[in-house]
Design an enzyme around this catalytic site. Structure first.
Site, PDB file in Angstrom:
ATOM      1  CB  THR A   1     -42.670  97.217   0.978  1.00  0.00           C
ATOM      2  OG1 THR A   1     -41.737  96.890   2.019  1.00  0.00           O
ATOM      3  CG2 THR A   1     -43.962  96.437   1.195  1.00  0.00           C
ATOM      4  CE1 TYR A   2     -38.577 103.365  -3.537  1.00  0.00           C
ATOM      5  CE2 TYR A   2     -38.544 104.595  -1.477  1.00  0.00           C
ATOM      6  CZ  TYR A   2     -38.167 104.452  -2.805  1.00  0.00           C
ATOM      7  OH  TYR A   2     -37.377 105.413  -3.395  1.00  0.00           O
TER       8      TYR A   2
END
Length: 596
Positions: A191-192
């Site tokens: 994820t980010y």
């Protein structure tokens, strides 16, 4: 969270852009540019071209310089410790352990300041009889660390993989953007990676618990899913924690598709996420107090030993968070024999040891990021560029992996402290972050915040422009001599970086390009190999006789010849060398790698 469920939910419930968040970001950008664009030109005029100041970088530099001055001013204090090797007879066997002298049995603390005091106490301990006076055992649970946020990922990647913050973020970006994974095609693996929140999507937590149950068994799952409190000061929590996009995508399944560094970082992120949802580790912490009884003494000596025995591994079967050197490791303890109150012990030896108090350690990549985060300075996206900038500007250098300010860094910091005290004030910078958060929360007007910052800055700039004297930095002498007049060449700094100039300037104006020699001869023509920078600002090593000789390599040349053919050895991994001429590969002693 950027998941299928979250995106579908967002499309079903659209909302307008939050202008307060936009204004907060805009104010932050304007403040950063006011500092950078206003103060940097002043440093160019007064100190040297190419220097810079920044709202976060100047504070980071001050933190490093202040620590260096603490170290220089530190006065070590001598102290001594004494350990006793004791034994309990079990059947015909003597079981030994060590106990440390901690004080007197009446609770008096014992400080040993010098060799004479240590010798006197040692003499008394040699005449004493030893007996166990207390045994206590308690259960200790150790909880897993939360999944990564930007700062903790940078810290752990430095501790475990020795990756800089810049390297960590570059590799994490690749994992986030997506890589080709066999039949799956291009897949975003994490994820980010710019986040200050430890929150995790419920779907990911459910997947992690299912995976743990299948892989390790039900006893490794806590009764309830774990959630973690945010510890970063002023955390915005705009994104969830850094985690693998799919828990079932184990590192071993994607290893063949990743580079070595990509795999190591993905494995680190994957293990941290899975471990965060596992059961606590359980230890038995046993402490034994031993009395050293002296004849006719009013109070006897107290010695103590402890052990930590793991009864249930829990999350540590998969992952354990590293500690910084200054924090130590609480799990280090020796095993003890079975002891009971009243057991008599035999003294086998005494071991006095001299120590000196140590100065605070210099900051590493990990500890500096931790400090910035704890003080609320900067945001997740600023840590890596800040650490890179202060090195690129020549303000700090790395010594054995720790930051040490250069003469230039100290001069720039002192000028900033003298003429722009607010900019480099840690509390002031942290308060500015709070004010920016207030803009986002609709409590402040962004124009007024910028105005309140700019008016005092403009006064400080005018004052500094008039009173700041031009700093004359001493030129760094080299071993090279001028080809025209024979005087020593010195290192100068110009618009395009370093160059060599004659120390006889202005009478002699001879100059030449600056080249960092690596102390190794070119395998093709015998000239010196030098360090160079390509158009992408990456370091490589080439022949100083270029363009007549075009030998070049991306790996650091080593001064050792190949043991098989005598060819050039290059360092292609941390402790491994290979030959550019034959198929030789071998592990090197640490002192011969050329790296600190």
């Amino acid at each position: 969270e950027i998941t299928k469920e979250a995106i579908e939910r967002a499309f079903k419930h659209p909302r307008s852009i939050d202008t307060h968040l936009v204004n907060a970001q805009q104010a932050r950008r304007v403040l950063d540019r006011l500092v950078g664009y206003k103060i940097s030109p002043l440093l160019w005029r007064k100190v040297r071209r190419g220097l810079s100041a920044g709202r976060v970088q100047s504070v980071a530099l001050r933190i490093i310089v202040d620590r260096e001055r603490e170290i220089q001013a530190f006065v070590p204090v001598e102290y001594w410790t004494i350990e006793a090797e004791l034994a309990k007879k079990i059947a015909v066997e003597m079981i030994t352990f060590r106990a440390k002298l901690v004080g007197l049995t009446d609770g008096t603390r014992l400080d040993i300041h010098n060799r004479e005091e240590a010798t006197d106490i040692k003499d008394e301990l040699e005449q004493a009889s030893y007996k166990v006076i207390k045994v206590s055992t308690k259960k200790v649970t150790r909880q897993p660390a939360p999944p990564f946020i930007t700062s903790t990922l940078q810290q752990e990647a430095w501790r475990k993989l020795h990756l800089t913050a810049k390297q960590t973020m570059a590799v994490a970006q690749q994992l986030y953007e997506g890589l080709p994974i066999g039949d799956e095609g291009s897949v975003g693996l994490i994820t980010y990676m710019r986040t200050d929140s430890t929150r995790v999507a419920r779907s990911a937590i459910a997947e992690a618990r299912e995976f743990i149950s299948h892989k390790y068994g039900a006893e490794f799952i806590p009764p309830h899913a774990r959630s973690f409190a945010v510890t970063a000061k002023g955390a915005q929590e705009a994104h969830e924690a850094i985690r693998p996009t799919k828990i079932w995508r184990e590192p071993s399944l994607v290893k063949s598709y990743l580079t070595a560094t990509q795999f190591k970082l993905y494995e680190l992120i994957w293990k941290r996420m899975v471990a965060s949802q596992m059961s606590a580790a359980i230890f038995d912490n046993t402490t034994v107090d031993v009395e050293a009884r002296r004849p006719l003494a009013k109070a006897n000596y107290l010695l103590r030993a402890s052990s930590l025995v793991n009864r249930f591994p829990g999350f540590i079967i998969l992952y354990t968070e590293s500690k910084d050197e200054a924090e130590g490791d609480e799990t280090k303890a020796s095993l003890l024999p079975q002891l009971e109150k009243g057991d008599k012990l035999e003294l086998l030896g005494l071991f006095p040891e001299q120590h000196f108090t140590q100065p605070p350690p210099r900051f590493t990549e990990a500890t500096l990021v931790k400090m910035l985060e704890q003080r609320g300075i900067g945001r997740p996206s600023t840590y890596a560029p800040t650490l890179s900038t202060i090195q690129e500007r020549g303000y700090v250098t790395k010594v054995k992996g720790s930051f040490q300010p250069t003469e230039l860094g100290i001069i720039v910091n002192d000028l900033m402290c003298q003429y722009f005290p607010d900019i480099v004030d840690i509390e002031f910078t942290a308060r500015m972050e709070d004010e920016l958060d207030e803009i986002a929360n609709e409590n402040r007007d962004w124009v007024h915040v910028v105005q309140d910052f700019y008016i005092p800055l403009e006064k400080d700039l005018e004052h500094a422009s008039q009173l700041m004297e031009k700093v004359k930095l001493a030129d760094e002498l080299t071993e090279e001599t001028c080809l025209e007049c024979g005087k020593p060449m010195v290192i100068k700094h110009g618009r395009y970086g370093k160059f060599l100039a004659c120390s006889g300037y202005p009478e002699c104006k001879y100059t030449k390009a600056f080249q960092v020699k690596v102390g190794v001869k070119c395998p093709e023509c015998g000239s010196e190999l030098v360090e160079k920078i390509n158009k992408k600002k990456r370091t490589f090593y080439g022949c100083s006789n270029y363009p007549n000789c075009q030998f070049a390599t991306n790996f650091r040349p080593l001064p050792l010849p190949c043991p098989d053919c005598g060819g050039l050895l290059i360092l292609y991994r941390q402790r491994w060398a290979k030959c550019t001429k034959c198929d030789y590969k071998g592990r090197l002693p640490e002192a011969e790698t050329g790296h600190e």
